[in-house]
Design a protein around this motif. Sequence first.
Motif, PDB file in Angstrom:
ATOM      1  N   MET A   1     -35.617  12.836  35.072  1.00 18.19           N
ATOM      2  CA  MET A   1     -35.305  13.419  33.779  1.00 18.19           C
ATOM      3  C   MET A   1     -33.855  13.883  33.777  1.00 18.19           C
ATOM      4  SD  MET A   1     -38.625  15.662  32.719  1.00 18.19           S
ATOM      5  CE  MET A   1     -39.123  16.370  34.268  1.00 18.19           C
ATOM      6  N   SER A   2     -33.058  13.301  32.927  1.00 15.90           N
ATOM      7  CA  SER A   2     -31.660  13.705  32.864  1.00 15.90           C
ATOM      8  C   SER A   2     -31.461  14.741  31.759  1.00 15.90           C
ATOM      9  CB  SER A   2     -30.766  12.486  32.642  1.00 15.90           C
ATOM     10  OG  SER A   2     -31.123  11.827  31.446  1.00 15.90           O
ATOM     11  N   VAL A   3     -30.574  15.675  32.044  1.00  8.57           N
ATOM     12  CA  VAL A   3     -30.343  16.818  31.161  1.00  8.57           C
ATOM     13  C   VAL A   3     -28.882  16.883  30.749  1.00  8.57           C
ATOM     14  CG1 VAL A   3     -30.323  19.346  31.038  1.00  8.57           C
ATOM     15  CG2 VAL A   3     -32.224  18.169  32.162  1.00  8.57           C
ATOM     16  N   SER A   4     -28.668  17.000  29.446  1.00 11.49           N
ATOM     17  CA  SER A   4     -27.339  17.222  28.887  1.00 11.49           C
ATOM     18  C   SER A   4     -27.311  18.583  28.206  1.00 11.49           C
ATOM     19  CB  SER A   4     -27.008  16.163  27.828  1.00 11.49           C
ATOM     20  OG  SER A   4     -26.964  14.878  28.365  1.00 11.49           O
ATOM     21  N   ILE A   5     -26.146  19.184  28.216  1.00 12.40           N
ATOM     22  CA  ILE A   5     -25.925  20.408  27.451  1.00 12.40           C
ATOM     23  C   ILE A   5     -24.823  20.118  26.445  1.00 12.40           C
ATOM     24  CG2 ILE A   5     -25.141  22.805  27.503  1.00 12.40           C
ATOM     25  CD1 ILE A   5     -26.265  22.977  30.374  1.00 12.40           C
ATOM     26  N   ALA A   6     -25.113  20.400  25.178  1.00 16.47           N
ATOM     27  CA  ALA A   6     -24.124  20.278  24.112  1.00 16.47           C
ATOM     28  C   ALA A   6     -23.590  21.685  23.842  1.00 16.47           C
ATOM     29  CB  ALA A   6     -24.753  19.695  22.856  1.00 16.47           C
ATOM     30  N   LEU A   7     -22.380  21.946  24.309  1.00 16.62           N
ATOM     31  CA  LEU A   7     -21.751  23.258  24.186  1.00 16.62           C
ATOM     32  C   LEU A   7     -20.610  23.182  23.182  1.00 16.62           C
ATOM     33  CD1 LEU A   7     -21.007  26.185  25.047  1.00 16.62           C
ATOM     34  CD2 LEU A   7     -19.762  25.170  26.977  1.00 16.62           C
ATOM     35  N   CYS A   8     -20.696  23.985  22.145  1.00 13.47           N
ATOM     36  CA  CYS A   8     -19.625  24.041  21.150  1.00 13.47           C
ATOM     37  C   CYS A   8     -18.864  25.344  21.306  1.00 13.47           C
ATOM     38  CB  CYS A   8     -20.200  23.912  19.747  1.00 13.47           C
ATOM     39  SG  CYS A   8     -20.795  22.252  19.425  1.00 13.47           S
ATOM     40  N   THR A   9     -17.537  25.232  21.251  1.00 11.25           N
ATOM     41  CA  THR A   9     -16.689  26.401  21.471  1.00 11.25           C
ATOM     42  C   THR A   9     -15.652  26.540  20.363  1.00 11.25           C
ATOM     43  OG1 THR A   9     -15.125  25.140  22.832  1.00 11.25           O
ATOM     44  CG2 THR A   9     -16.944  26.227  23.991  1.00 11.25           C
ATOM     45  N   TYR A  10     -15.226  27.786  20.198  1.00 14.92           N
ATOM     46  CA  TYR A  10     -14.096  28.101  19.321  1.00 14.92           C
ATOM     47  C   TYR A  10     -13.632  29.517  19.654  1.00 14.92           C
ATOM     48  CZ  TYR A  10     -11.161  29.149  15.335  1.00 14.92           C
ATOM     49  OH  TYR A  10     -10.095  29.505  14.558  1.00 14.92           O
ATOM     50  N   ASN A  11     -12.441  29.624  20.227  1.00 16.01           N
ATOM     51  CA  ASN A  11     -11.864  30.922  20.612  1.00 16.01           C
ATOM     52  C   ASN A  11     -12.866  31.794  21.368  1.00 16.01           C
ATOM     53  OD1 ASN A  11      -9.393  30.259  19.506  1.00 16.01           O
ATOM     54  ND2 ASN A  11      -9.806  31.263  17.563  1.00 16.01           N
ATOM     55  N   GLY A  12     -13.466  31.231  22.389  1.00 16.00           N
ATOM     56  CA  GLY A  12     -14.497  31.941  23.137  1.00 16.00           C
ATOM     57  C   GLY A  12     -14.124  32.309  24.553  1.00 16.00           C
ATOM     58  N   GLU A  13     -12.839  32.493  24.823  1.00 12.20           N
ATOM     59  CA  GLU A  13     -12.434  32.735  26.215  1.00 12.20           C
ATOM     60  C   GLU A  13     -13.087  33.968  26.821  1.00 12.20           C
ATOM     61  OE1 GLU A  13      -8.157  35.073  25.647  1.00 12.20           O
ATOM     62  OE2 GLU A  13      -8.156  32.997  26.283  1.00 12.20           O
ATOM     63  N   GLN A  14     -13.436  34.961  26.028  1.00 13.49           N
ATOM     64  CA  GLN A  14     -14.056  36.162  26.601  1.00 13.49           C
ATOM     65  C   GLN A  14     -15.502  35.912  27.023  1.00 13.49           C
ATOM     66  OE1 GLN A  14     -13.614  38.538  22.914  1.00 13.49           O
ATOM     67  NE2 GLN A  14     -15.729  39.128  23.227  1.00 13.49           N
ATOM     68  N   PHE A  15     -16.121  34.820  26.555  1.00 14.94           N
ATOM     69  CA  PHE A  15     -17.528  34.545  26.854  1.00 14.94           C
ATOM     70  C   PHE A  15     -17.752  33.338  27.749  1.00 14.94           C
ATOM     71  CE2 PHE A  15     -17.271  35.908  22.326  1.00 14.94           C
ATOM     72  CZ  PHE A  15     -17.825  37.168  22.465  1.00 14.94           C
ATOM     73  N   ILE A  16     -16.868  32.361  27.690  1.00 13.46           N
ATOM     74  CA  ILE A  16     -17.146  31.031  28.216  1.00 13.46           C
ATOM     75  C   ILE A  16     -17.416  31.003  29.728  1.00 13.46           C
ATOM     76  CG2 ILE A  16     -14.722  30.339  28.563  1.00 13.46           C
ATOM     77  CD1 ILE A  16     -17.417  28.113  27.044  1.00 13.46           C
ATOM     78  N   ARG A  17     -16.778  31.864  30.485  1.00  9.89           N
ATOM     79  CA  ARG A  17     -17.012  31.865  31.941  1.00  9.89           C
ATOM     80  C   ARG A  17     -18.469  32.192  32.256  1.00  9.89           C
ATOM     81  NH1 ARG A  17     -11.855  33.900  31.420  1.00  9.89           N
ATOM     82  NH2 ARG A  17     -10.272  32.837  32.659  1.00  9.89           N
ATOM     83  N   LYS A  18     -18.979  33.269  31.657  1.00 12.57           N
ATOM     84  CA  LYS A  18     -20.373  33.662  31.928  1.00 12.57           C
ATOM     85  C   LYS A  18     -21.339  32.588  31.445  1.00 12.57           C
ATOM     86  CE  LYS A  18     -19.680  38.633  31.940  1.00 12.57           C
ATOM     87  NZ  LYS A  18     -19.970  39.896  31.250  1.00 12.57           N
ATOM     88  N   GLN A  19     -21.009  31.949  30.338  1.00 11.60           N
ATOM     89  CA  GLN A  19     -21.887  30.899  29.822  1.00 11.60           C
ATOM     90  C   GLN A  19     -21.965  29.746  30.805  1.00 11.60           C
ATOM     91  OE1 GLN A  19     -23.944  30.708  27.101  1.00 11.60           O
ATOM     92  NE2 GLN A  19     -24.592  28.900  28.226  1.00 11.60           N
ATOM     93  N   ILE A  20     -20.827  29.235  31.231  1.00 10.51           N
ATOM     94  CA  ILE A  20     -20.829  28.096  32.152  1.00 10.51           C
ATOM     95  C   ILE A  20     -21.443  28.483  33.500  1.00 10.51           C
ATOM     96  CG2 ILE A  20     -19.374  26.469  33.429  1.00 10.51           C
ATOM     97  CD1 ILE A  20     -17.523  26.418  30.952  1.00 10.51           C
ATOM     98  N   GLU A  21     -21.161  29.687  33.967  1.00 15.11           N
ATOM     99  CA  GLU A  21     -21.778  30.137  35.230  1.00 15.11           C
ATOM    100  C   GLU A  21     -23.298  30.182  35.114  1.00 15.11           C
ATOM    101  OE1 GLU A  21     -19.753  33.746  36.348  1.00 15.11           O
ATOM    102  OE2 GLU A  21     -17.862  32.664  36.609  1.00 15.11           O
ATOM    103  N   SER A  22     -23.808  30.530  33.936  1.00 15.94           N
ATOM    104  CA  SER A  22     -25.269  30.542  33.778  1.00 15.94           C
ATOM    105  C   SER A  22     -25.847  29.133  33.851  1.00 15.94           C
ATOM    106  CB  SER A  22     -25.686  31.269  32.494  1.00 15.94           C
ATOM    107  OG  SER A  22     -25.481  30.510  31.333  1.00 15.94           O
TER     108      SER A  22
END
Length: 183
Positions: free
Chosen positions: A1-22
């Motif tokens: 089973m292959s898994v993709s994540i569709a991540l949309c961003t816009y001016n999210g530098e304060q959040f993006i690290r924790k999101q990707i780490e999760s």
Amino acid sequence: MSVSIALCTYNGEQFIRKQIESYLNQTVLPDEIIVCDDGSGDCTPAIAQQYAAANPGIERIMIRNEIRLGTSQNFDQAIARCRGEFIFLSDQDDIWEKEKIEQTLIFFDKNPDCEGCFSNASLIDDSDRELPETLLDHSFFKAPARKEYKKDDLLYWSILMGNLITGATMAIRRTALAVILPF
């Protein structure tokens, strides 16, 4: 089973690290992460690229829109580029529970005719603490207006009373793309 994540961003530098780490702390790792940036003016794309370089085992495709598309079209583009059998939608400011992918795949395996599913979500503050119920019931399933409904009635309630399912809690089978795209 292959898994993709569709991540949309816009001016999210304060959040993006924790999101990707999760994503990287999942009990089942994704096979690919499609990042569609909607013209950020901050370091969001550079941060996503840093994580891609540091984690070559997960394929990443970074798309920077030349003009702002808005949320719906940005997700449309991200989902369309996903190649996985299962596609998880993600906002830039989410933090996933460690078993999100694993538990969702188990659900899909037990329900082979299911084209999509959603999970509960907790609202958190800037320190990643769940919001206390006195401020706002932090669970979408436990929101005060919904407490009188049984879980079996959630679809009925959602159709009649308002949207309960947020895109960021959804996962779909690839087979659903023909029905849902374009938005």
